[in-house]
Design a protein around this motif. Structure first.
Motif, mmCIF file in Angstrom:
data_model
loop_
_atom_site.group_PDB
_atom_site.id
_atom_site.type_symbol
_atom_site.label_atom_id
_atom_site.label_comp_id
_atom_site.label_asym_id
_atom_site.label_seq_id
_atom_site.Cartn_x
_atom_site.Cartn_y
_atom_site.Cartn_z
ATOM 1 N N ALA A 339 0.832 -1.208 0.000
ATOM 2 C CA ALA A 339 0.000 0.000 0.000
ATOM 3 C C ALA A 339 0.863 1.252 0.000
ATOM 4 C CB ALA A 339 -0.918 -0.005 1.227
ATOM 5 N N GLU A 340 1.932 1.269 0.790
ATOM 6 C CA GLU A 340 2.786 2.445 0.851
ATOM 7 C C GLU A 340 3.499 2.681 -0.480
ATOM 8 O OE1 GLU A 340 5.273 1.694 4.211
ATOM 9 O OE2 GLU A 340 3.886 2.657 5.619
ATOM 10 N N VAL A 341 3.982 1.617 -1.110
ATOM 11 C CA VAL A 341 4.649 1.755 -2.406
ATOM 12 C C VAL A 341 3.674 2.287 -3.451
ATOM 13 C CG1 VAL A 341 5.727 0.479 -4.302
ATOM 14 C CG2 VAL A 341 6.398 0.004 -1.941
ATOM 15 N N THR A 342 2.444 1.740 -3.469
ATOM 16 C CA THR A 342 1.439 2.209 -4.413
ATOM 17 C C THR A 342 1.130 3.678 -4.196
ATOM 18 O OG1 THR A 342 0.444 0.010 -4.415
ATOM 19 C CG2 THR A 342 -0.881 1.787 -5.322
ATOM 20 N N SER A 343 0.955 4.081 -2.939
ATOM 21 C CA SER A 343 0.652 5.477 -2.643
ATOM 22 C C SER A 343 1.771 6.399 -3.123
ATOM 23 C CB SER A 343 0.424 5.663 -1.133
ATOM 24 O OG SER A 343 -0.728 4.968 -0.708
ATOM 25 N N ALA A 344 3.023 5.988 -2.905
ATOM 26 C CA ALA A 344 4.146 6.825 -3.329
ATOM 27 C C ALA A 344 4.164 6.996 -4.841
ATOM 28 C CB ALA A 344 5.463 6.207 -2.850
ATOM 29 N N ILE A 345 3.944 5.924 -5.575
ATOM 30 C CA ILE A 345 3.927 6.006 -7.039
ATOM 31 C C ILE A 345 2.808 6.918 -7.514
ATOM 32 C CG2 ILE A 345 3.554 4.710 -9.165
ATOM 33 C CD1 ILE A 345 4.847 2.294 -7.800
ATOM 34 N N LEU A 346 1.601 6.695 -6.985
ATOM 35 C CA LEU A 346 0.457 7.461 -7.471
ATOM 36 C C LEU A 346 0.545 8.931 -7.081
ATOM 37 C CD1 LEU A 346 -2.555 5.025 -7.077
ATOM 38 C CD2 LEU A 346 -1.494 5.850 -9.167
ATOM 39 N N LEU A 347 1.049 9.234 -5.907
ATOM 40 C CA LEU A 347 1.185 10.637 -5.517
ATOM 41 C C LEU A 347 2.158 11.371 -6.431
ATOM 42 C CD1 LEU A 347 1.093 10.283 -1.646
ATOM 43 C CD2 LEU A 347 -0.491 11.636 -3.023
ATOM 44 N N SER A 348 3.235 10.710 -6.842
ATOM 45 C CA SER A 348 4.157 11.346 -7.784
ATOM 46 C C SER A 348 3.473 11.595 -9.127
ATOM 47 C CB SER A 348 5.407 10.480 -7.977
ATOM 48 O OG SER A 348 5.097 9.242 -8.590
ATOM 49 N N VAL A 349 2.613 10.659 -9.552
ATOM 50 C CA VAL A 349 1.857 10.855 -10.787
ATOM 51 C C VAL A 349 0.858 11.997 -10.628
ATOM 52 C CG1 VAL A 349 0.183 9.797 -12.359
ATOM 53 C CG2 VAL A 349 2.162 8.482 -11.573
ATOM 54 N N PHE A 350 0.210 12.080 -9.470
ATOM 55 C CA PHE A 350 -0.750 13.156 -9.227
ATOM 56 C C PHE A 350 -0.073 14.523 -9.303
ATOM 57 C CE2 PHE A 350 -3.897 10.464 -6.489
ATOM 58 C CZ PHE A 350 -4.196 9.720 -7.620
ATOM 59 N N VAL A 351 1.160 14.616 -8.780
ATOM 60 C CA VAL A 351 1.912 15.868 -8.879
ATOM 61 C C VAL A 351 2.066 16.266 -10.342
ATOM 62 C CG1 VAL A 351 4.191 16.913 -8.550
ATOM 63 C CG2 VAL A 351 3.156 15.600 -6.695
ATOM 64 N N LEU A 352 2.456 15.311 -11.184
ATOM 65 C CA LEU A 352 2.695 15.602 -12.597
ATOM 66 C C LEU A 352 1.403 15.915 -13.348
ATOM 67 C CD1 LEU A 352 5.399 12.890 -13.345
ATOM 68 C CD2 LEU A 352 5.737 15.359 -13.176
ATOM 69 N N VAL A 353 0.319 15.198 -13.031
ATOM 70 C CA VAL A 353 -0.956 15.454 -13.714
ATOM 71 C C VAL A 353 -1.473 16.849 -13.384
ATOM 72 C CG1 VAL A 353 -3.392 14.788 -13.811
ATOM 73 C CG2 VAL A 353 -1.618 13.036 -13.961
ATOM 74 N N ASN A 354 -1.387 17.252 -12.120
ATOM 75 C CA ASN A 354 -1.823 18.602 -11.754
ATOM 76 C C ASN A 354 -0.952 19.662 -12.423
ATOM 77 O OD1 ASN A 354 -4.137 18.518 -9.779
ATOM 78 N ND2 ASN A 354 -2.749 17.133 -8.725
ATOM 79 N N ALA A 355 0.360 19.433 -12.462
ATOM 80 C CA ALA A 355 1.254 20.369 -13.141
ATOM 81 C C ALA A 355 0.927 20.446 -14.630
ATOM 82 C CB ALA A 355 2.710 19.952 -12.938
ATOM 83 N N ALA A 356 0.617 19.303 -15.232
ATOM 84 C CA ALA A 356 0.279 19.279 -16.652
ATOM 85 C C ALA A 356 -1.010 20.039 -16.934
ATOM 86 C CB ALA A 356 0.154 17.830 -17.130
ATOM 87 N N LEU A 357 -1.994 19.930 -16.026
ATOM 88 C CA LEU A 357 -3.245 20.660 -16.243
ATOM 89 C C LEU A 357 -3.033 22.168 -16.104
ATOM 90 C CD1 LEU A 357 -6.227 20.619 -16.880
ATOM 91 C CD2 LEU A 357 -6.705 20.318 -14.440
#
Length: 395
Positions: A339-357
């Motif tokens: 769960a912790e590994v998944t959260s870390a991966i997805l949070l990094s993706v969320f950072v990039l998606v918000n920056a992209a928007l």
């Protein structure tokens, strides 16, 4: 092999898919772990996790109407930030997160099943994993219809838990609760965030959704709203009915709530938890395979995955590869670590998606569904903060 997927999914099935993958992604197995960190303030930890997820969900909703394609996040980042290589990294990260997340949920669900049947753990993981891969190969409509049935079963189970906790003799008085320890709430929120994973999977079904410009944002927002309400009620019921020292160490926390509140066997809840886990695993397998399919369209090195079976209309090779990874992950690591590994991966993706928007809004303000600029900005800040806490917890 055909290269096209078929548009067979409407709002109801897509929302059920989103709710199912979120509810199946950890609430049945993570309540105890969150309580271990946040104590009686576990409901607050779930609320904080929801606040972190909400602006990013809105960002996904806008992006889904701008670029309704499979491999959603990879396309969002590539188009928004203009860096093709970063899109590949994001897409592969989403596939990895889906595999690890499904592995965690499959492991947790197998734990529930073996606790009531005595079946061997490793063999049960393999059999359940292979059965779900077979369903995912057969067809997307069949997969989402089965997921909808699982969703109905797991929501019924959560309703029973909420009822049991609400009617039990309380073991804690919230009016006399200890002060909030924000470090514990933050640590609990990192784990609780895992239970919100799923809204982002919806965008990767874009090429199989009817009227995606209207259906995708509605399904994302409805899924997040429904699950947020459920999590608040379930976590409150758990800490109200079960002493923290027992809740924190339980591998079947919701079954423990029923036993403490109502007495007798909670085997039926374990069966429901297995259905929830199967739902979460199936949804993640379907999602990750679509990401590989979508990336194969854009990147030659992955072109082998951009093939749909001419009769089944599913990406068979991608589904088999993802399924193998899920089974291996379920056999390898504990649920909390996954769960912790998944959260870390997805949070990094969320950072990039918000920056992209943010970048996309400057380049092209118009979109079928728009959110204020403050939404991706807040989503970026919240995801960065949560990512920092998560990395600190992982290392």
């Amino acid at each position: 092999m055909a290269e096209a997927l078929k548009r067979r999914i409407g709002l109801g099935l897509l929302t059920a898919y989103g709710v199912g993958v979120m509810v199946g992604a950890g609430i049945y197995v993570l309540v105890g772990a969150v309580a271990a960190d946040a104590g009686v303030w576990a409901p607050l930890a779930f609320l904080v996790a929801g606040i972190v997820a909400a602006p990013t969900a809105l960002s996904y909703a806008e992006f889904s109407t701008r670029l309704p394609e499979a491999a959603g996040e990879a396309v969002f980042v590539e188009k928004g930030l203009g860096v093709g290589a970063l899109g590949i990294v994001v897409g592969l990260a989403i596939v990895a997160a889906g595999i690890v997340s499904a592995g965690a949920v499959l492991r947790g669900g197998t734990g529930y099943l073996t606790s009531i049947t005595g079946l061997p753990f490793e063999a049960t993981v393999a059999v359940m994993g292979l059965a779900l891969v077979a369903v995912a190969v057969i067809g997307v409509l069949e997969s989402l219809a089965l997921a909808a049935v699982f969703t109905a079963v797991e929501l019924f189970g959560l309703g029973l838990v909420i009822f049991a906790g609400a009617t039990a003799e309380p073991v804690v008085s919230f009016s006399a609760a200890p002060p909030v320890v924000w470090s514990g709430v933050a640590a609990g929120a990192v784990l609780a965030f895992f239970a919100f994973i799923g809204f982002e999977d919806i965008v990767n079904m874009a090429e199989e959704v009817r009227d995606p410009h209207r259906t995708l944002p509605r399904a994302i927002l409805l899924s997040l709203l429904i699950t947020s309400l459920l999590y608040a009620l379930v976590s409150f019921a758990a800490v109200r009915a079960v002493p923290l020292e027992r809740l924190a160490v339980s591998e079947q926390p919701l079954a423990l709530v029923w036993q403490e509140a109502r007495g007798g066997s909670a085997a039926f809840l374990s069966v429901i938890a297995v259905a929830a886990a199967l739902n979460g695993v199936l949804a993640q397998i379907v999602m990750a395979a679509r990401v590989l399919f979508g990336m194969g369209k854009r990147h030659g090195a992955l072109a082998m995955f951009h093939r749909a079976h001419p009769r089944l209309a599913t990406p068979v090779l991608a589904t088999l590869l993802v399924g193998a990874g899920v089974i291996a992950g379920a056999l390898a690591l504990p649920v909390a670590d996954l769960a912790e590994v998944t959260s870390a991966i997805l949070l990094s993706v969320f950072v990039l998606v918000n920056a992209a928007l943010i970048a996309m809004k400057f380049k092209s303000p118009e979109a079928p569904f728009r959110v204020p600029m403050a939404v991706p900005v807040f989503g970026l800040v919240a995801a960065l903060a949560a990512f920092g806490v998560t990395i600190g917890g992982v290392v």
